[in-house]
Scaffold this active site. Structure first.
Site, PDB file in Angstrom:
ATOM      1  CE1 TYR A  61      -3.273  -2.819   0.053  1.00 19.37           C
ATOM      2  CE2 TYR A  61      -3.731  -2.361   2.350  1.00 19.37           C
ATOM      3  CZ  TYR A  61      -3.972  -3.080   1.198  1.00 19.37           C
ATOM      4  OH  TYR A  61      -4.932  -4.074   1.204  1.00 19.37           O
ATOM      5  CG  LEU A 213     -22.724  -1.067  -1.197  1.00 22.65           C
ATOM      6  CD1 LEU A 213     -22.177  -2.265  -0.421  1.00 22.65           C
ATOM      7  CD2 LEU A 213     -24.181  -1.343  -1.611  1.00 22.65           C
TER       8      LEU A 213
HETATM    9  N1  LIG Z   1      -6.598  -8.125   0.560  1.00 21.54           N
HETATM   10  C1  LIG Z   1      -6.885  -7.470  -0.533  1.00 21.54           C
HETATM   11  O1  LIG Z   1      -6.599  -7.895  -1.666  1.00 21.54           O
HETATM   12  C2  LIG Z   1      -7.617  -6.155  -0.388  1.00 21.54           C
HETATM   13  C3  LIG Z   1      -8.231  -5.567  -1.508  1.00 21.54           C
HETATM   14  C4  LIG Z   1      -8.929  -4.368  -1.318  1.00 21.54           C
HETATM   15  C5  LIG Z   1      -8.984  -3.795  -0.055  1.00 21.54           C
HETATM   16  N2  LIG Z   1      -8.361  -4.381   1.004  1.00 21.54           N
HETATM   17  C6  LIG Z   1      -8.420  -3.806   2.375  1.00 21.54           C
HETATM   18  O2  LIG Z   1      -9.775  -3.481   2.668  1.00 21.54           O
HETATM   19  C7  LIG Z   1      -9.893  -2.105   3.001  1.00 21.54           C
HETATM   20  C8  LIG Z   1     -11.251  -1.592   2.557  1.00 21.54           C
HETATM   21  O3  LIG Z   1     -11.523  -1.868   1.196  1.00 21.54           O
HETATM   22  P1  LIG Z   1     -11.539  -0.725   0.077  1.00 21.54           P
HETATM   23  O4  LIG Z   1     -10.730   0.403   0.553  1.00 21.54           O
HETATM   24  O5  LIG Z   1     -11.216  -1.401  -1.200  1.00 21.54           O
HETATM   25  O6  LIG Z   1     -13.079  -0.317  -0.076  1.00 21.54           O
HETATM   26  P2  LIG Z   1     -14.219   0.244   0.895  1.00 21.54           P
HETATM   27  O7  LIG Z   1     -13.806   0.201   2.291  1.00 21.54           O
HETATM   28  O8  LIG Z   1     -15.445  -0.474   0.482  1.00 21.54           O
HETATM   29  O9  LIG Z   1     -14.358   1.754   0.380  1.00 21.54           O
HETATM   30  C9  LIG Z   1     -13.483   2.745   0.810  1.00 21.54           C
HETATM   31  C10 LIG Z   1     -13.738   4.053   0.045  1.00 21.54           C
HETATM   32  O10 LIG Z   1     -15.106   4.432   0.104  1.00 21.54           O
HETATM   33  C11 LIG Z   1     -15.221   5.838   0.309  1.00 21.54           C
HETATM   34  N3  LIG Z   1     -15.781   6.005   1.660  1.00 21.54           N
HETATM   35  C12 LIG Z   1     -15.417   5.343   2.801  1.00 21.54           C
HETATM   36  N4  LIG Z   1     -16.186   5.710   3.838  1.00 21.54           N
HETATM   37  C13 LIG Z   1     -17.059   6.604   3.367  1.00 21.54           C
HETATM   38  C14 LIG Z   1     -18.105   7.343   3.952  1.00 21.54           C
HETATM   39  N5  LIG Z   1     -18.424   7.193   5.234  1.00 21.54           N
HETATM   40  N6  LIG Z   1     -18.811   8.213   3.175  1.00 21.54           N
HETATM   41  C15 LIG Z   1     -18.528   8.359   1.866  1.00 21.54           C
HETATM   42  N7  LIG Z   1     -17.534   7.688   1.243  1.00 21.54           N
HETATM   43  C16 LIG Z   1     -16.806   6.806   1.983  1.00 21.54           C
HETATM   44  C17 LIG Z   1     -13.829   6.414   0.193  1.00 21.54           C
HETATM   45  O11 LIG Z   1     -13.505   6.697  -1.172  1.00 21.54           O
HETATM   46  P3  LIG Z   1     -14.028   7.967  -1.974  1.00 21.54           P
HETATM   47  O12 LIG Z   1     -14.257   9.063  -0.975  1.00 21.54           O
HETATM   48  O13 LIG Z   1     -12.983   8.242  -2.986  1.00 21.54           O
HETATM   49  O14 LIG Z   1     -15.310   7.493  -2.630  1.00 21.54           O
HETATM   50  C18 LIG Z   1     -12.971   5.244   0.632  1.00 21.54           C
HETATM   51  O15 LIG Z   1     -11.681   5.328   0.100  1.00 21.54           O
HETATM   52  C19 LIG Z   1      -8.690  -1.448   2.321  1.00 21.54           C
HETATM   53  O16 LIG Z   1      -8.340  -0.219   2.885  1.00 21.54           O
HETATM   54  C20 LIG Z   1      -7.634  -2.517   2.541  1.00 21.54           C
HETATM   55  O17 LIG Z   1      -7.129  -2.445   3.872  1.00 21.54           O
HETATM   56  C21 LIG Z   1      -7.696  -5.564   0.842  1.00 21.54           C
END
Ligand SMILES: NC(=O)c1ccc[n+]([C@@H]2O[C@H](COP(=O)([O-])OP(=O)(O)OC[C@H]3O[C@@H](n4cnc5c(N)ncnc54)[C@H](OP(=O)(O)O)[C@@H]3O)[C@@H](O)[C@H]2O)c1
Length: 311
Positions: A61, A213
């Protein structure tokens, strides 16, 4: 449900964590545009303030920036934080010793002597599961990590990892996979059920489907960057699900769509780790746990989610 081993019990007690992919990632999350170090520090502090103290990072990351920032933030708080990070199986990493070597690098960046969970970021044909699990076992035996897990492992690989670790008397603590109301593969293919059966904690990444979502994106107002391409086909179909989420949230004292999305994951028996770019997002996400959707509401949400993929 299997008996959960004492080493991994702490993971089952965590309702929600904080994802740290956003901390330094320019490619998907446009780090430096609209948010930077100060904002993610505030997101971290807001999460801690709300009792969220499990942080998921990875060596990849921000090319190490996420781990380095976590190290800086930890120095500035007295509060205990549980740390999960990940090994990336780069093609030039051979043999089991690659794992403890990579973990040492992560510990240096985080400025800590050990982490709570060390995960294989994704499987690779270049390192056998046995070799990777031997490497993870060394990481546990050397005291550099309390527990070990995998990520993006399908059921058969997960079972192979579970058995390989069992030969070292080490439990497979977790499998971190994509799981949300818009991606229910692990529920439908039996991985979630198998995790519960074996006492493996299913950690749900992208639990709010990378922002979809929350309800703030639509076909007319798509998310920036790669997400617009990836989700182009899905965005026009989200209306009925988002509307239902809002109605359900209202019946729980005005919970937002984001909070309903996170609570749904928790109700399914998984541990969501939403990412947040700033304090306001982290604060809202923290309202995901601490209450419960009814079984009927979960079933209605399942149905609305199914309809998206049947249409
Ligand atoms: N193991 C793996 O392969 C893998 C893959 C993906 C993720 N992950 C882990 O999972 C974590 C979470 O997944 P993710 O980051 O892909 O997606 P997520 O948690 O579903 O979405 C995060 C994004 O949604 C928006 N957001 C978050 N909270 C919000 C709120 N309260 N109101 C409005 N917008 C909001 C922000 O982006 P915007 O403001 O730009 O919309 C934020 O960057 C990652 O940080 C990482 O640690 C792991």
């Amino acid at each position: 449900m299997a008996e959960i081993s004492s080493e991994t019990r702490f993971l089952h007690a965590i309702e929600m964590g904080l994802g740290a992919w956003q901390w330094g990632d320019r490619i998907v999350w446009q780090y430096g545009h609209g948010y930077s170090d100060t904002e993610v520090h505030q997101a971290f502090l807001a999460s801690l303030g709300e009792g969220i103290r499990f942080v998921d990072t990875a060596e990849i990351y921000g090319n190490g920036r996420s781990e380095r920032l976590l190290g800086q933030f930890l120095k500035q708080t007295e509060q205990p934080v549980l740390i999960a990070t990940k090994f990336l199986p780069f093609p030039w990493r051979f043999g089991k010793s690659a794992l403890p070597r990579a973990l040492k690098g992560s510990l240096r960046r985080i400025s800590t002597e050990s982490v709570d969970l060390y995960q294989i970021h994704w499987p690779t044909p270049l390192l056998s599961i046995d070799t990777m699990m031997e490497g993870l076992a060394e990481c546990v035996k050397s005291g550099m990590t309390r527990t070990v897990g995998v990520s993006n492992f399908g059921q058969s690989r997960m079972l192979a990892a579970y058995s390989a670790l069992a030969r070292h008397n080490i439990p497979l603590a977790s499998n971190q996979v994509h799981y949300s109301l818009l991606n229910r593969n692990v529920e439908k293919n039996g991985t979630l059920a198998r995790c519960k059966e074996l006492g493996i904690r299913l950690i749900a990444y992208s639990p709010i489907e990378m922002g979809l979502l929350t309800g703030k994106y639509s076909a007319d107002s798509p998310p920036p960057g790669a997400r617009a391409r990836n989700y182009g086909g899905l965005l026009p179909k989200l209306g009925p699900l988002l509307k239902l989420m809002t109605e359900v949230g209202q019946d729980h004292g005005g919970k937002s769509n984001t909070q309903v999305a996170l609570n749904w994951v928790i109700c399914k028996g998984a541990l969501p780790i939403p990412g947040a770019k700033n304090a306001a997002q982290a604060q809202e996400n923290a309202g995901g746990p601490g209450w419960k959707l009814s079984d009927e509401e979960v079933a209605k949400l399942d149905q609305a989610s199914d309809l998206i993929f049947e249409s």
